[in-house]
Design an enzyme around this catalytic site. Sequence first.
Site, short mmCIF file in Angstrom:
data_model
loop_
_atom_site.label_atom_id
_atom_site.label_comp_id
_atom_site.label_asym_id
_atom_site.label_seq_id
_atom_site.Cartn_x
_atom_site.Cartn_y
_atom_site.Cartn_z
N GLY A 238 3.75 12.23 4.21
CA GLY A 238 4.78 13.50 3.80
C GLY A 238 4.73 13.72 2.34
O GLY A 238 4.28 13.01 1.44
N CYS A 264 2.36 2.89 -2.47
CA CYS A 264 1.98 4.38 -1.94
C CYS A 264 3.17 5.03 -2.01
O CYS A 264 3.59 5.52 -3.14
CB CYS A 264 1.20 4.13 -0.66
SG CYS A 264 0.14 5.51 0.22
N HIS A 354 -3.30 0.44 -1.87
CA HIS A 354 -2.81 -0.42 -0.61
C HIS A 354 -3.26 -1.89 -1.14
O HIS A 354 -4.28 -2.09 -0.53
CB HIS A 354 -3.43 0.15 0.79
CG HIS A 354 -2.79 1.27 1.32
ND1 HIS A 354 -1.69 1.23 2.10
CD2 HIS A 354 -3.13 2.50 1.09
CE1 HIS A 354 -1.19 2.56 2.56
NE2 HIS A 354 -2.02 3.36 1.74
N GLU A 356 -2.50 -4.63 0.42
CA GLU A 356 -2.61 -5.40 1.75
C GLU A 356 -3.92 -5.22 2.62
O GLU A 356 -4.44 -5.99 3.21
CB GLU A 356 -1.41 -5.10 2.80
CG GLU A 356 -1.61 -3.69 3.63
CD GLU A 356 -1.52 -2.42 2.78
OE1 GLU A 356 -2.00 -1.47 3.34
OE2 GLU A 356 -1.06 -2.64 1.75
#
Length: 380
Positions: A238, A264, A354, A356
């Site tokens: 979004g 993010c 990111h 991860e």
Amino acid sequence: MTISTRGATRVPAVLVLEDGRIFRGRAYGAVGETFGEAVFSTGMTGYQETLTDPSYHRQVVVMTAPHVGNTGVNDEDAESARIWVSGYVVRDPARVPSSWRSRRTLDEELAAQGVVGISGVDTRALTRHLRERGAMRVGIFSGNALPDEGTMLAEVRQAPEMTGADLSAEVATTETYVVPAQGEKKFTVAAVDLGIKGMTPYRMAERDIEVHVLPATASVEEVYAVNPDGVFFSNGPGDPATADHPVALMRAVLERGTPLFGICFGNQILGRALGFGTYKLKYGHRGINQPVQDRTTGKVEVTAHNHGFAVDAPLDTVSDTPFGRAEVSHVCLNDNVVEGLQLLDKPAFSVQYHPEAAAGPHDAAYLFDRFVSLMEGQRA
């Protein structure tokens, strides 16, 4: 969206962009129609993680790699309980997956979850078109009796845009859950779920952190009810300009001085909390090969991205904010987009990508250690 999950190998399909460009191919996955924002991903691997990343909610993902589905789908690599992409576009789907971990084909998984896709498309031409014209609304239509081109184009142009979309609550957990530390618990983290990926709390649990994952609508009282040593704000879909509640929540955390880490969407929330604006990128950053420089060390990392919005902050000056001095800590080497922020007077930082990254690369995994160091410093 209307769908059928019957075999679709030879069923015709059409992809229609809102500017009128049309690509024809064959149905892939479910048969029917779907709408979303057309974006492209440059990753050659990790398609299962991409499909199940909640950040891709309401997006139709175009894969730039020509061969997709080579390793099938397994039961271990999903980042959430379902596929979130609105549609999927590939050039040459694998006929037979080749992996000892595979349990079914990608085509079968897309069909089972009702995800409408298209194959046989020149994804290189489509990607070049999106790079030149920008991300835009798109529709995929498949079936043996398709509408005429004018009708399809009109439907695409009636679909909602990503600008102004408030989506994090649609993908976040509705109930708090706990991911226990893998060893002896050293810290407790309250993680605000704006579209969190399953690997994120796992990476913290590896570092002996007990993670309490809270809904996007959590109040500051609910966050501090778990007695956190740190607060984490996740990735998510979004337009950050709509995320007023997460921004207010982050400001409350900053006022208390609790160690804070965002990734993010969480980076965009920190930007807004500090008083910076956000804006929509022309076609965004997606894939697992984006070069970013950590300005605090000079190190260049190859990183995994999925963002269509960015923070509007000055790259080369320290800014005064309501919470002290702030600076841009990371920058994309392709286009100088802000990829990280840090406060100099409070224990808070964020990155736009990111760390991860279950499918790799893992260059940025040290950022979780940096978060641990902040909590250690606060406790000391």
